[in-house]
Design an enzyme around this catalytic site. Structure first.
Site, PDB file in Angstrom:
ATOM      1  N   LYS A  75      40.293  76.208  29.536  1.00  0.00           N
ATOM      2  CA  LYS A  75      40.537  77.051  28.350  1.00  0.00           C
ATOM      3  C   LYS A  75      39.931  76.343  27.152  1.00  0.00           C
ATOM      4  O   LYS A  75      39.991  75.114  27.049  1.00  0.00           O
ATOM      5  CB  LYS A  75      42.034  77.266  28.139  1.00  0.00           C
TER       6      LYS A  75
ATOM      7  N   ASP B 196      46.655  71.170  25.798  1.00  0.00           N
ATOM      8  CA  ASP B 196      46.501  69.951  24.988  1.00  0.00           C
ATOM      9  C   ASP B 196      47.714  69.752  24.073  1.00  0.00           C
ATOM     10  O   ASP B 196      47.824  68.736  23.388  1.00  0.00           O
ATOM     11  CB  ASP B 196      45.179  69.954  24.205  1.00  0.00           C
ATOM     12  N   SER B 197      48.649  70.694  24.106  1.00  0.00           N
ATOM     13  CA  SER B 197      49.942  70.495  23.439  1.00  0.00           C
ATOM     14  C   SER B 197      50.636  69.249  23.986  1.00  0.00           C
ATOM     15  O   SER B 197      51.571  68.728  23.370  1.00  0.00           O
ATOM     16  CB  SER B 197      50.839  71.725  23.636  1.00  0.00           C
TER      17      SER B 197
ATOM     18  N   GLU C  17      47.329  83.697  20.237  1.00  0.00           N
ATOM     19  CA  GLU C  17      48.456  82.914  19.701  1.00  0.00           C
ATOM     20  C   GLU C  17      48.727  83.288  18.235  1.00  0.00           C
ATOM     21  O   GLU C  17      47.790  83.554  17.468  1.00  0.00           O
ATOM     22  CB  GLU C  17      48.149  81.408  19.800  1.00  0.00           C
TER      23      GLU C  17
ATOM     24  N   ASP D 120      43.155  72.695  29.546  1.00  0.00           N
ATOM     25  CA  ASP D 120      42.597  72.829  28.194  1.00  0.00           C
ATOM     26  C   ASP D 120      41.466  71.843  27.951  1.00  0.00           C
ATOM     27  O   ASP D 120      41.552  70.678  28.355  1.00  0.00           O
ATOM     28  CB  ASP D 120      43.689  72.497  27.168  1.00  0.00           C
TER      29      ASP D 120
ATOM     30  N   GLU E 186      39.340  76.910  22.670  1.00  0.00           N
ATOM     31  CA  GLU E 186      39.704  77.689  21.479  1.00  0.00           C
ATOM     32  C   GLU E 186      38.444  78.206  20.785  1.00  0.00           C
ATOM     33  O   GLU E 186      37.441  77.493  20.690  1.00  0.00           O
ATOM     34  CB  GLU E 186      40.515  76.810  20.511  1.00  0.00           C
TER      35      GLU E 186
HETATM   36  O1  KIV Z   1      48.086  73.672  24.436  1.00  0.00           O
HETATM   37  C1  KIV Z   1      48.840  74.593  24.765  1.00  0.00           C
HETATM   38  O2  KIV Z   1      49.955  74.387  25.254  1.00  0.00           O
HETATM   39  C2  KIV Z   1      48.379  75.969  24.539  1.00  0.00           C
HETATM   40  C3  KIV Z   1      49.375  77.057  24.728  1.00  0.00           C
HETATM   41  C4  KIV Z   1      50.360  77.015  23.640  1.00  0.00           C
HETATM   42  C5  KIV Z   1      48.731  78.382  24.849  1.00  0.00           C
HETATM   43  O3  KIV Z   1      47.251  76.179  24.218  1.00  0.00           O
END
Ligand code: KIV
Length: 278
Positions: free
Chosen positions: A115, A46-47, A184, A85, A117
């Site tokens: 994934k 989600d970055s 992280e 994510d 959090e």
């Molecule tokens: O969103 C993302 O890119 C991440 C990575 C930095 C692990 O969660």
């Protein structure tokens, strides 16, 4: 067709191996095509909210964005395991809500897992998803979706209380059935201790060289982003400078009418006369 991509059990089997897992983020088909031969796992992170859309943080990213970019990455991948994510607001409300959204991500993108959090606070949800055949990668330590609650991106593991919470989180994620966990922004020896004390692969980002794998945001490690990057980023090239040089060359050639030249323009048979045809 036979699935030649690296599977979730193959990723999980990397626990404790001498050779760490190589992981990077990808959001688009062309980037996935470039990265795929070199990595074990691609994360549609989600970055992308910050990297592609110029958002201030990841909180504005929604499920449709993740699904669309997940589909794009899947079109570019032949061998890597692909994880997508779950964005902020798509899984926290209840395990059932998380299941409905995670199932959409899995079905609509064809990815290998999701994934999310969280540690002890997400254990029930991880258990619910994994019991229903959704492979889950955990994400503990610095959790970007908690940026407002934490008042910034804060490195974890600097107090006894934080160390014991991190160890609890790692244990909870593992016991809930996650196949791997991202650590992280966590003090190095704490991340190393989590790696020693869990039976699932740890994927570090700003964590420890002892982790079972490493991940970076691709645009960070190829030097495509503006502004200072986090301490844990290593720039392996500077694509921003290459793009600026290419664009400046193009602009100069357009202004001086050097581009396009005969190499980039089309011709017709000599017998065809433009004047007669018009
Ligand atoms: O969103 C993302 O890119 C991440 C990575 C930095 C692990 O969660």
């Amino acid at each position: 067709m036979e699935n030649k991509r690296i599977t979730i059990p193959e990723i999980a089997a990397h626990k404790g191996r001498a050779e760490p897992l190589v992981c990077l983020t990808a959001y688009t088909t062309p980037m996935a095509r470039i990265l795929d031969p070199h990595v074990d796992l691609l994360l549609v992170g989600d970055s992308l909210g910050m990297v592609l859309y110029g958002m201030e943080n990841t909180l504005g990213v929604d499920l449709e964005m993740m699904i669309n970019h997940g589909k794009a990455v899947m079109r570019g991948v032949e061998k890597s395991c692909v994880i997508v994510d779950m964005p902020f607001g798509s899984y926290e409300e209840s395990p059932e809500h998380a299941y409905r959204n995670a199932m959409r991500v899995m079905k609509e993108t064809g990815c290998d897992g999701i994934k999310l959090e969280g540690g002890t606070d997400m254990a029930e949800t991880i258990k619910y998803l994994t019991a229903r055949n959704i492979p889950v990668m955990g994400h503990i330590g610095l959790q970007p979706q908690s940026v407002l609650k934490d008042g910034g991106y804060k490195v974890k593991g600097r107090t006894n209380h934080e160390i014991s919470s991190l160890l609890d989180d790692a244990r909870a994620v593992e016991e809930s059935g996650a196949f791997a966990v991202v650590i992280e922004g966590t003090v190095e020896d704490v991340a190393a201790e989590i790696t020693r004390s869990t039976n699932i692969p740890t994927i570090g980002i700003g964590a420890s060289p002892d982790c079972d794998g490493q991940i970076l945001v691709t645009e960070d490690m190829i030097g495509l982003l503006e502004g200072p990057s986090a301490k844990f980023v290593k720039e392996y090239t500077n694509v921003k400078d290459d793009i600026a040089a290419a664009v400046s060359g193009y602009a100069g050639e357009v202004r001086s009418r050097k581009f396009p030249s005969t190499e980039q323009t089309y011709t017709r048979p000599k017998a065809v006369d433009v004047k007669k045809a018009s």
